[in-house]
Design a protein around this motif. Structure first.
Motif, mmCIF file in Angstrom:
data_model
loop_
_atom_site.group_PDB
_atom_site.id
_atom_site.type_symbol
_atom_site.label_atom_id
_atom_site.label_comp_id
_atom_site.label_asym_id
_atom_site.label_seq_id
_atom_site.Cartn_x
_atom_site.Cartn_y
_atom_site.Cartn_z
ATOM 1 N N SER A 140 -46.340 33.350 18.988
ATOM 2 C CA SER A 140 -46.491 32.029 18.372
ATOM 3 C C SER A 140 -45.177 31.273 18.182
ATOM 4 O O SER A 140 -45.186 30.067 17.991
ATOM 5 C CB SER A 140 -47.193 32.175 17.018
ATOM 6 N N ALA A 141 -44.068 31.938 18.186
ATOM 7 C CA ALA A 141 -42.788 31.233 18.016
ATOM 8 C C ALA A 141 -41.690 32.021 18.716
ATOM 9 O O ALA A 141 -41.683 33.261 18.676
ATOM 10 C CB ALA A 141 -42.455 31.066 16.533
ATOM 11 N N ILE A 142 -40.790 31.276 19.391
ATOM 12 C CA ILE A 142 -39.735 31.939 20.171
ATOM 13 C C ILE A 142 -38.405 31.217 19.924
ATOM 14 O O ILE A 142 -38.292 30.018 20.159
ATOM 15 C CB ILE A 142 -40.041 31.885 21.685
ATOM 16 N N TRP A 175 -35.569 36.035 19.438
ATOM 17 C CA TRP A 175 -36.304 36.469 18.239
ATOM 18 C C TRP A 175 -37.712 35.895 18.392
ATOM 19 O O TRP A 175 -37.875 34.676 18.522
ATOM 20 C CB TRP A 175 -35.648 35.962 16.958
ATOM 21 N N THR A 177 -41.933 35.747 17.371
ATOM 22 C CA THR A 177 -42.959 35.944 16.352
ATOM 23 C C THR A 177 -44.329 36.050 17.023
ATOM 24 O O THR A 177 -44.620 35.299 17.952
ATOM 25 C CB THR A 177 -42.986 34.745 15.379
ATOM 26 N N LYS A 179 -48.620 36.315 16.156
ATOM 27 C CA LYS A 179 -49.571 36.026 15.079
ATOM 28 C C LYS A 179 -50.973 36.340 15.546
ATOM 29 O O LYS A 179 -51.383 35.909 16.628
ATOM 30 C CB LYS A 179 -49.464 34.553 14.692
ATOM 31 N N ALA A 182 -54.342 36.524 10.135
ATOM 32 C CA ALA A 182 -53.332 36.399 9.074
ATOM 33 C C ALA A 182 -52.160 37.351 9.286
ATOM 34 O O ALA A 182 -51.222 37.382 8.502
ATOM 35 C CB ALA A 182 -53.979 36.680 7.726
ATOM 36 N N LEU A 184 -48.825 38.634 10.783
ATOM 37 C CA LEU A 184 -47.626 38.108 11.435
ATOM 38 C C LEU A 184 -46.689 39.254 11.745
ATOM 39 O O LEU A 184 -46.582 40.202 10.972
ATOM 40 C CB LEU A 184 -46.904 37.135 10.503
ATOM 41 N N SER A 185 -46.031 39.151 12.880
ATOM 42 C CA SER A 185 -45.036 40.167 13.163
ATOM 43 C C SER A 185 -43.892 39.564 13.962
ATOM 44 O O SER A 185 -43.979 38.427 14.422
ATOM 45 C CB SER A 185 -45.658 41.320 13.937
ATOM 46 N N ALA A 186 -42.829 40.333 14.124
ATOM 47 C CA ALA A 186 -41.652 39.795 14.804
ATOM 48 C C ALA A 186 -40.850 40.924 15.429
ATOM 49 O O ALA A 186 -40.915 42.065 14.985
ATOM 50 C CB ALA A 186 -40.780 39.046 13.806
ATOM 51 N N GLN A 221 -46.230 45.721 17.730
ATOM 52 C CA GLN A 221 -46.249 45.521 16.274
ATOM 53 C C GLN A 221 -47.614 45.013 15.810
ATOM 54 O O GLN A 221 -48.115 45.412 14.773
ATOM 55 C CB GLN A 221 -45.179 44.491 15.889
ATOM 56 N N ASP A 405 -43.927 47.955 11.532
ATOM 57 C CA ASP A 405 -42.606 48.053 10.885
ATOM 58 C C ASP A 405 -42.476 49.205 9.906
ATOM 59 O O ASP A 405 -43.357 49.416 9.079
ATOM 60 C CB ASP A 405 -42.352 46.788 10.059
ATOM 61 N N LEU A 406 -41.401 49.894 9.999
ATOM 62 C CA LEU A 406 -41.082 50.907 9.004
ATOM 63 C C LEU A 406 -39.568 51.066 9.000
ATOM 64 O O LEU A 406 -38.872 50.398 9.767
ATOM 65 C CB LEU A 406 -41.742 52.248 9.337
ATOM 66 N N ARG B 260 -43.204 25.900 11.990
ATOM 67 C CA ARG B 260 -43.375 26.669 13.228
ATOM 68 C C ARG B 260 -44.409 27.801 13.082
ATOM 69 O O ARG B 260 -44.539 28.629 13.965
ATOM 70 C CB ARG B 260 -42.029 27.253 13.675
ATOM 71 N N LYS B 262 -44.310 30.316 11.085
ATOM 72 C CA LYS B 262 -43.673 31.610 10.875
ATOM 73 C C LYS B 262 -43.698 32.047 9.410
ATOM 74 O O LYS B 262 -43.151 33.087 9.074
ATOM 75 C CB LYS B 262 -42.210 31.556 11.354
ATOM 76 N N LYS B 264 -45.709 33.192 6.042
ATOM 77 C CA LYS B 264 -46.974 33.767 5.612
ATOM 78 C C LYS B 264 -47.602 32.962 4.475
ATOM 79 O O LYS B 264 -48.793 33.076 4.202
ATOM 80 C CB LYS B 264 -46.767 35.219 5.170
ATOM 81 N N ASN B 382 -39.038 42.593 7.675
ATOM 82 C CA ASN B 382 -39.702 41.683 8.610
ATOM 83 C C ASN B 382 -39.907 40.331 7.919
ATOM 84 O O ASN B 382 -40.732 40.216 7.014
ATOM 85 C CB ASN B 382 -41.034 42.278 9.049
ATOM 86 N N GLU B 384 -41.267 37.640 8.820
ATOM 87 C CA GLU B 384 -42.555 36.983 9.029
ATOM 88 C C GLU B 384 -43.662 37.644 8.199
ATOM 89 O O GLU B 384 -44.400 36.976 7.498
ATOM 90 C CB GLU B 384 -42.937 37.001 10.517
ATOM 91 N N SER B 385 -43.759 38.967 8.266
ATOM 92 C CA SER B 385 -44.825 39.645 7.526
ATOM 93 C C SER B 385 -44.467 39.869 6.068
ATOM 94 O O SER B 385 -45.337 40.031 5.224
ATOM 95 C CB SER B 385 -45.127 41.002 8.181
ATOM 96 N N ASP B 387 -42.889 42.500 5.099
ATOM 97 C CA ASP B 387 -42.786 43.947 4.881
ATOM 98 C C ASP B 387 -41.320 44.368 4.750
ATOM 99 O O ASP B 387 -40.464 43.889 5.494
ATOM 100 C CB ASP B 387 -43.404 44.708 6.064
ATOM 101 N N SER B 389 -38.787 48.019 3.910
ATOM 102 C CA SER B 389 -38.693 49.455 3.722
ATOM 103 C C SER B 389 -37.202 49.754 3.668
ATOM 104 O O SER B 389 -36.514 49.661 4.681
ATOM 105 C CB SER B 389 -39.374 50.165 4.897
#
Lengths: 462, 452
Positions: A140-142, A175, A177, A179, A182, A184-186, A221, A405-406, B260, B262, B264, B382, B384-385, B387, B389
């Motif tokens: 969704s976003a770059i 970078w 993103t 989606k 709901a 979201l990740s990156a 992700q 993510d962790l 954008r 991005k 939440k 992260n 965007e999310s 999260d 850790s």
């Protein structure tokens, strides 16, 4: 510029300086950022500057200036600065002896980034953006960032060193993103070269190569399952074992940090499981942290930090080589004329071992394979943290589902003893940057390495 | 550079010069700064450093095509060259249909006390003396304490902005700071590095509080204790949740990220996203905050913007470009990376309204939990999310209302938007940091993973 620096170098000794060092820079620097196909910054600049460092009565004075014509005044100011510090010192700073060098090093770039049209650079970024966008409809976003530079660095010292080095940098960083409803990740990825010019993007870091790398991570992700929290057996891939070598262990072996770190006083002691060798090497051809000389004019070298499980050598500059009575290793680096050189890593890695890769997974009922990271940080008590942006479950010795993510953590000095197996080489390098108050371009890597339960803690949510 | 007015004259010259070249939309931001700082390494003064320099960033638009340039040479000729580079850059990029206009003038008012003559009068030798004394006081404050690093500095800056819409404005500011980091050897290794700092617009640095803060924390950290995995109450220093917020919540309130897709919480305006007793502001005007200034990096007035009021999301942060695109007003949060020519949205100072009870009273009510005073790895969160850790370091065990000792390798994980709703209590005394003024906060049910 060299003439101005040579002339100014003699100003220091009558003012009491036992050592005068002037670094000069002159070059072209460019930054372009594209957000979702829109150019958000496109800045080219020609910049020059000088950095003067003097040692007077055992203390440093440092002055930087954007005007090379002021070099003589800068030396005088630096001497005055150093004198104000000297009276407070109990022990004067001494420098380890080193040979002096006079050399001009030419650039190895075939396509000097300065000579590449802006249109071609923008097109590269458009192609990269499109390739990522086309990879998965959930992207969704770059944001794509490109940095290039091309120029000359000079080093003149009162001891007689005179080095002129022509070089360049090309760097790309997307970078991205993703989606899905709901969620979201990156993810991010970066590649860079100080050895090649723009041809690096034609030959290796193509829009397709970079685009696939980063887009796949975002996809994983979005599809991944949450990680469990706790300690599990795990295998760290080349990019993650590289960042462990750099963050968790390398910083502890920078001599300016070692004295107050968990490696303090442990030179000559066994600090890792059998068969562990960890190196920092500034001489490897074509790798990002490589340079012939450091910013004090010392030749770079291979530093065997851990050799056959024993903490053997530390990375030094001239000041710390004298302080800890060790050889100079060529690890003094400065980001630019705005900063004095400090001890930094170059290309840091675990040496390959004797295991086949498949053997490392054998017998793991449940664990994780950590493939790529996003940032890491170490502390002087050997505590490390690395954010993981690509990982997979290991179930009954096989790679399983991707994980969201962790982060992983541990006490590096304990984790080293939990290494159970190191794969055979070769391995790919991770080309990146390190921040220690200043930015340095570095590389890190190693083969797949297996840690027993208790070596690495996983900061999952389950 | 004589003063900020001389810098403004240069900015005005650049605007006029570019207009003569046919550029109708141009802006120039110039900064001149002079910094003196002293380094401390392992209890010894190691270096005295001076940095002086000018930075001039130019951004212009030609038929909606943007170009930017930078120079560190404060002459008309160098600026002329930079304008040429920016024009050349603009000619190579596609028009941006979303670009509307450069900023318009606003109402500006002075930040009282932003300039203190005392900063310019201080000699390097005196700064060396201050830092040497700080090091000595630290070493004496706690047995075995090693003052690993320190830095004491003074800065002054002139800043000027001019654009083709008639903004012509300049300001000047001073500051001083002292920062120190210390460790101590323990029976099994080393304590975590513990740092503290103080800042002031003038030269009034409270080094006693730096020494007290570091030495008291080191004293506790010399005792290593075991932690437990599970969900516990966690008290966080603003150093800690400030960093977590910086890489997650703050990213989600930046207008460009909202626009954008991005963020939440981009669609949560006016909704309750936190407890009633949480109010967060971005304040660019409070004279007590070091980041406060008359105008932002594109000449718009700084302001106080409510982000979350009584738990309800009230506003995002905007610069002119994204505000114009989204039909709102700039909140005076443009921040410019001078050398890169990149204009981004950044908070000024995040201020969290304090609660009623003291830090000590809150600790006394915790039966089992942790006080996290430092954090590793917040930047790997992260954005965007939301999260995160991370490793708490130092992470101090609280048992029956008392600080017991440090737990090595304690991981803290969660999601920032969940964490907002896990706030139990906010302490009553805000701690002034750079970019954040806020008290310690107690969170409930935080996931903790203790090293086996």
């Amino acid at each position: 510029m060299l003439d101005k620096l040579e002339k100014a170098i003699d100003t220091g000794q009558p003012l009491g300086a036992s050592y005068v060092e002037i670094r000069g820079e002159s070059g072209f620097i460019e930054f372009i950022q594209m957000d979702d196909g829109r150019i958000n910054a496109l800045t080219q600049r020609l910049e020059q500057g000088i950095a003067v460092r003097v040692l007077v009565d055992g203390a440093w004075g440092f002055v930087s200036s954007g005007n090379p014509d002021t070099a003589e005044d800068a030396v005088k100011s630096a001497c005055s600065m150093a004198k104000s510090a000297a009276s407070s010192r109990k022990e004067p700073i001494k420098l380890a002896d080193t040979k002096t060098f006079q050399e001009t090093i030419t650039s190895t770039a075939k396509r000097d980034p300065r000579d590449v049209d802006i249109e071609e650079k923008v097109q590269y970024m458009k192609n990269l953006t499109k390739h990522i966008s086309d990879y998965d409809e959930r992207i969704s976003a770059i944001t794509v960032k490109v940095r290039t530079s091309s120029g000359k660095k000079f080093l003149v010292t009162s001891e007689g060193t005179q080095i002129e080095q022509h070089g360049s940098l090309v760097w790309v960083y997307p970078w991205v993103t993703g989606k899905e409803n709901a969620r979201l990740s990156a993810a991010r990825y970066e590649e860079a070269s100080t050895n090649e010019g723009w041809e690096f993007f034609d030959r290796f870091a193509t829009p397709e190569y970079i685009g696939d790398k980063v887009a796949e991570k975002v996809k994983l992700q979005l599809e991944g399952v949450p990680a469990k929290g706790g300690s599990f057996p795990c295998v760290c891939g080349p990019r993650v074992i590289g960042v462990l070598a750099h963050e968790a262990l390398g910083h502890l072996a920078e001599a300016d940090l070692t004295i107050q770190s968990a490696f303090g006083g442990k030179r000559g002691e066994v600090v890792a499981a059998e068969g562990v060798n960890m190196i920092d090497d500034g001489t490897l051809k074509g790798i990002l942290g490589t340079s012939k000389y450091d910013d004090e004019g010392v030749p770079t070298s291979r530093v065997e930090i851990i050799k056959d499980s024993v903490l053997t050598e530390l990375m030094t500059n001239r000041e710390y080589a004298s302080k800890i009575d060790q050889r100079t290793t060529g690890n003094a680096r400065a980001e630019s004329y705005l900063y004095p050189p400090i001890i930094r890593m170059r290309n840091t890695f675990f040496e390959p071992g004797e295991f086949n890769r498949e053997e490392l997974f054998e017998g793991i009922e449940f664990g994780y394979y950590c493939s790529d990271f996003r940032g890491g940080q170490a502390q002087m008590n050997a505590s490390f943290q690395v954010g993981i942006q690509e990982a997979y479950e290991i179930v009954n010795g096989e790679l399983g589902r991707p994980v969201t993510d962790l982060s992983i953590s541990g006490i590096a000095t304990d984790s080293l003893f939990k290494i159970e197996g190191i794969a055979k080489g070769p391995f790919p390098w991770e080309q990146g940057r390190c921040g220690k108050g200043q930015e340095a371009f570095i590389a890190a890597g190693g083969p797949d390495v297996r840690f027993a339960k208790g070596g690495i803690t996983f900061g999952g949510k389950d | 550079m004589r003063d900020e007015q001389q810098l403004l004259e240069l900015c005005k010259y650049v605007v006029t010069h570019a207009e003569k070249k046919g550029v109708s939309d141009i802006e120039v931001l110039a900064r001149y700064s002079s910094a003196l700082n002293v380094d401390l390494e392992l209890g010894e003064i190691s270096s005295v450093n001076q940095n002086m320099g000018v930075q001039i960033a130019i951004r212009l638009y030609i038929e909606k095509r943007m170009g930017s340039a930078f120079t560190n040479i404060a002459t008309n000729a160098a600026c002329d060259d930079a304008v040429e580079m920016a024009i050349a850059a603009a000619k190579t990029v596609d028009p941006d249909p979303d670009w509307v206009a450069l900023p318009e003038p606003g109402k500006y008012s002075e930040i009282k006390g932003a300039w203190q003559d005392s900063v310019l009068e201080i000699e390097p030798g005196k700064v060396v003396g201050f830092l040497a004394q700080l090091s000595k006081d630290l070493a004496q404050a706690e047995e075995g304490l090693i003052p690993a690093y320190g830095n004491w500095g003074t800065d002054f800056e002139y800043k000027a902005y001019a654009n083709s819409n008639g903004i012509e404005i300049a300001e000047r500011s001073t500051d001083s700071y002292a920062v120190a980091q210390a460790v101590a050897k323990t029976e099994t290794g080393m304590t975590p590095g513990v740092f503290a700092y103080d800042v002031d617009r003038g030269t009034d640095i409270d080094s006693e509080s730096v020494v007290k803060d570091i030495s008291e924390t080191i004293r506790i950290c010399k005792t290593a204790v075991e932690g437990k995995t599970g969900k516990f109450q966690v008290l966080m220093h603003p150093f800690v949740y400030g960093q977590l917020m910086q890489y997650t919540l703050v990213e989600s309130i930046k207008g460009d990220n909202v626009a954008r897709g991005k963020s939440k919480i981009g669609d949560k305006m006016g909704e309750k996203i936190a407890p009633d007793f949480l109010s967060i502001y971005d304040d660019g005007r409070n004279p007590e905050f070091l980041n406060s200034s008359v105008f932002d990096d594109e000449g718009r007035p700084r302001q106080r913007t409510p982000i979350i009021e009584n738990g309800i999301l009230r506003s995002f942060l905007w610069d002119t470009y994204w505000a114009n695109k989204m039909g709102v007003s700039s909140t005076g949060n443009a921040s410019r990376n001078m050398r890169r020519g990149l204009v981004e949205i950044s908070p000024s100072t995040i201020y969290i309204e304090p609660g009623k009870r003291s830090f000590e009273d809150i600790i006394s009510g915790v039966d089992y939990g942790y006080y996290i005073r430092g954090v590793q790895g917040a930047h790997s969160s992260n954005p965007e999310s939301g999260d995160f850790s991370v490793v708490g370091n130092p992470a101090i065990l609280i048992e029956k209302g008392e600080l017991k000792g440090t737990v090595h390798g304690l991981m803290v994980s969660g999601n920032i938007f969940d964490l907002l709703n896990q706030i139990i209590e906010i302490a009553k005394d805000p701690i002034p940091l750079i970019g954040l003024t806020a008290p310690q906060i107690l969170f409930g049910d935080v996931s903790i993973i203790s090293k086996d």
